[in-house]
Each structure stands twice: as structure tokens, then as C-alpha cells.
Scaffold this motif. Sequence first.
Motif, PDB file in Angstrom:
ATOM      1  N   GLN A 257      -9.478  14.626  -8.836  1.00  0.00           N
ATOM      2  CA  GLN A 257     -10.899  14.954  -8.905  1.00  0.00           C
ATOM      3  C   GLN A 257     -11.365  15.637  -7.629  1.00  0.00           C
ATOM      4  N   PHE A 258     -10.852  15.180  -6.481  1.00  0.00           N
ATOM      5  CA  PHE A 258     -11.238  15.824  -5.230  1.00  0.00           C
ATOM      6  C   PHE A 258     -10.676  17.250  -5.183  1.00  0.00           C
ATOM      7  N   ASP A 259      -9.448  17.428  -5.658  1.00  0.00           N
ATOM      8  CA  ASP A 259      -8.879  18.779  -5.713  1.00  0.00           C
ATOM      9  C   ASP A 259      -9.758  19.693  -6.555  1.00  0.00           C
ATOM     10  N   ALA A 260     -10.183  19.194  -7.744  1.00  0.00           N
ATOM     11  CA  ALA A 260     -11.015  20.007  -8.627  1.00  0.00           C
ATOM     12  C   ALA A 260     -12.365  20.293  -7.993  1.00  0.00           C
ATOM     13  N   LEU A 261     -12.917  19.304  -7.290  1.00  0.00           N
ATOM     14  CA  LEU A 261     -14.201  19.501  -6.616  1.00  0.00           C
ATOM     15  C   LEU A 261     -14.096  20.596  -5.562  1.00  0.00           C
ATOM     16  N   ALA A 262     -13.096  20.506  -4.715  1.00  0.00           N
ATOM     17  CA  ALA A 262     -12.942  21.494  -3.637  1.00  0.00           C
ATOM     18  C   ALA A 262     -12.809  22.901  -4.194  1.00  0.00           C
ATOM     19  N   ARG A 263     -11.985  23.045  -5.220  1.00  0.00           N
ATOM     20  CA  ARG A 263     -11.769  24.384  -5.794  1.00  0.00           C
ATOM     21  C   ARG A 263     -13.041  24.903  -6.467  1.00  0.00           C
ATOM     22  N   ALA A 264     -13.760  24.018  -7.187  1.00  0.00           N
ATOM     23  CA  ALA A 264     -14.976  24.455  -7.877  1.00  0.00           C
ATOM     24  C   ALA A 264     -16.074  24.840  -6.889  1.00  0.00           C
ATOM     25  N   LEU A 265     -16.095  24.192  -5.734  1.00  0.00           N
ATOM     26  CA  LEU A 265     -17.077  24.532  -4.700  1.00  0.00           C
ATOM     27  C   LEU A 265     -16.668  25.750  -3.881  1.00  0.00           C
ATOM     28  N   GLY A 266     -15.473  26.270  -4.146  1.00  0.00           N
ATOM     29  CA  GLY A 266     -14.969  27.393  -3.358  1.00  0.00           C
ATOM     30  C   GLY A 266     -14.514  26.976  -1.979  1.00  0.00           C
ATOM     31  N   ARG A 267     -14.108  25.703  -1.852  1.00  0.00           N
ATOM     32  CA  ARG A 267     -13.666  25.198  -0.561  1.00  0.00           C
ATOM     33  C   ARG A 267     -12.213  24.708  -0.645  1.00  0.00           C
ATOM     34  N   ASP A 268     -11.326  25.600  -1.072  1.00  0.00           N
ATOM     35  CA  ASP A 268      -9.901  25.280  -1.149  1.00  0.00           C
ATOM     36  C   ASP A 268      -9.342  24.860   0.209  1.00  0.00           C
ATOM     37  N   ASP A 269     -10.000  25.318   1.282  1.00  0.00           N
ATOM     38  CA  ASP A 269      -9.518  24.991   2.619  1.00  0.00           C
ATOM     39  C   ASP A 269      -9.551  23.485   2.894  1.00  0.00           C
ATOM     40  N   TRP A 270     -10.419  22.754   2.185  1.00  0.00           N
ATOM     41  CA  TRP A 270     -10.480  21.304   2.378  1.00  0.00           C
ATOM     42  C   TRP A 270      -9.142  20.641   2.039  1.00  0.00           C
ATOM     43  N   LEU A 271      -8.425  21.226   1.101  1.00  0.00           N
ATOM     44  CA  LEU A 271      -7.180  20.607   0.637  1.00  0.00           C
ATOM     45  C   LEU A 271      -6.082  20.668   1.691  1.00  0.00           C
ATOM     46  N   ALA A 272      -6.225  21.609   2.630  1.00  0.00           N
ATOM     47  CA  ALA A 272      -5.249  21.705   3.720  1.00  0.00           C
ATOM     48  C   ALA A 272      -5.785  21.125   5.030  1.00  0.00           C
TER      49      ALA A 272
END
Length: 385
Positions: A257-272
Amino acid sequence: MTEGPLTGLRVVDFTHVLAGPACGYMLGLLGADVIKVEGPNGDAMRWRGGTDADAAKAGRSTAWLTQAAGKRSIVLDLETEFGRDAMMRLLERADILVENHLPETLRHLGLDDLTKRFPRLIHCAMTGYGRGGDLQDAPAYDVNIQAASGLMSLTGTEATGPLRAGAPVMDYATALAAGFAICAALYRRERTGEGGLVDVSMFETGLTLMASSVADMTATGRVPRARGNAANSRSPSAGTFPCREGLLSLGVNEEHQFDALARALGRDDWLADPRFATRAARGQNGAALEQALLAALSERDATDWESILRAAGVPAAELRGLDAALALPQVDARGFLADIGGVHVPTLPFRIGEHAPRPSGPPRELGVDTDEILAELGLVQKART
């Protein structure tokens, strides 16, 4: 509409205020024949509750209407011999009695030990604290139980102090608990032929609604405190957050869910980002993640984010008022509300097969079915005193 699962069962509804009448109403929605027994002055809720003063003056308050549809109405004065005789005849023919009076009141009216007199009768007694103990005869309303159970202590913030839930949640939760218990008792009667007492406690219902908090406190000794709009999961990405306009509730607790949230918000950088890449890291850096979320959510309105995030599989909901909640197409799609003559009232939050729960008729005026029901019992109106 298919036949209700409780069709063929008779319920004597000897209740007042909210929790008891709601339980009787719910049983009627499932097909039971519900007979509401009222004293000569009627259920006091006919004249109070809700915000429509004119309706209340006419004995049709919205609080009463909410759980009155589909019931037949009989007036019995249980202080008289005739009234008590009629009540006993009703119970002799009934499957279920639902009442929410204090045990001492039932003793006064001669309505104690009913299951000894009527072995197949399921007697559902709903009280503030349940039978037994020093509080069994203590009067209680929803607001008292919210306070006594600890529920209010978990609501609000340190700044506001304890707050009552905005709706009478304990009344309606108790009604649902009673309905659940009655259905279990019916199944037992099917196997054994015996009815019995169904003892429902509002106080214990309140504790049940806080079951995970109860278990955590008894295991750790930590008394829970009010946390405002933060989620019980204590995940920093779960809670209620302001957007450019409006508030958005997020229930982001799992990794995917956090992965999906980050990507939907346009914040893929959070995952790294090492501060946010794992659940443990997010817990240690909750304040930083909250600030990052607030910045991202400020770019759009809550209405927009709700659509975007739901499409991405993120548990998200815009904070709505009741008017906006009832206007959602989902309400109509489920057929949740029933029209009882210009007033739309809730039905049940579940479906059983093809049965659509609907009241069998509109709310009845006080005592309008008295003669008909007395005739069914072999009694006549003129015999009353």
C-alpha cells in the motif's frame, strides 16, 4: 423481493428509547412479525428526539420514526390485570421478546422468569450493564455507556479532552449485538427445542467495540490515550491529512500500500529513501514522512486524491458530511435506505442472498392495531379496564 429469513417468527417488542426499538426494527426487516407493546402514554421517543419539533409534537419524531416502520402497535396497561393477561397471551404465542427495561421494572410488572413459563420463548434483555453484578439495575443511556466504558477517553485530543462520539453508536451497536445473539439463540432452539434468556450488555458492547485496545492494555499495562485522527495502527501513513482543499483519510499500513501511495503521489523517490523504504524506517521517521505527505497532498483537493489513490489500490476516503455521504451513488446501488413516507431511514448493513431488507409498512400510530391483536388473542376491547 424474496422472503425474509425470519419470516414466520413473531416478536414482541416491549422496548423504548433507541437500542431496543432498533433491534425490533431490524428483526422486522428480516421478515419477522413485530408487535410493539406500549403503555397508554406510548413510547416517550414518539415525542422527543431529532430536530423536527413539529413532527415530535405530533408524536412522530424522527428519532422514533427511524426504528418504527413495519411494526404493529398495541397499547396495554401492564399495571392492570387485563393488560398483564393480554401480555402473557402475546408471549405464549411469541418466538422472541425484545425488551430493554431494568430487571427491577420487570419484577414489578410480573415479567421476570419468563423463560420458565414459556420454555420456547427467546427473551432478549438489553440493559446498560447486563444481568448480575451491582450495576444490573443502574439506568444508562448511550452517553453514559460511552463514558463508563472508556470509549470517550479514546476520542478527541489532549487539547479537547474526552469527546462523545457524534452519533448514538452504543445504542445501535447494542441493537446489532442483540440481533446477532437472538439469531444464535434461534439456532440453538432449532437443535434443542429450548429458548432462554439472551442477556445483552451495552457496557460490554462498548468494550467489544474497543477489543484490540482492551487486549493491548491487558497485555502491556499501557492505558490507551486519545490520538485524535491518527489511526490505531500507528502507521505514520495512516490517518487524516489536509489537502489543498478538504481532508483525506488514508489507511496505508502494508508495504504494497505504501508503494502504491508513493507512486500515485508521484513520489517514487520515497521508495529508495532510507528514511521511508521499510516499515521500521517509516516508524522511526514518522514526523518527516508526515511532512512529506502533507506537502504532496497539498497539490490537489481531497476529492481528486480520493479518485487517484483508490484507482491505485490505496485505502483512501475524503472526509464527508452526512449529507455528502448519503449522496454517494453507492447508497442507491445497495438500496440501503427505505422510504417510509417522505422520510428515508437506514435498513441493514448486510444482505442475505436475494433478500432486500425493507419494512413491511410505514410507522403506525399509537395503538392502531390494538383491537386486531386482541382479537387474535381471544380478547375484546371492551374487557379492558
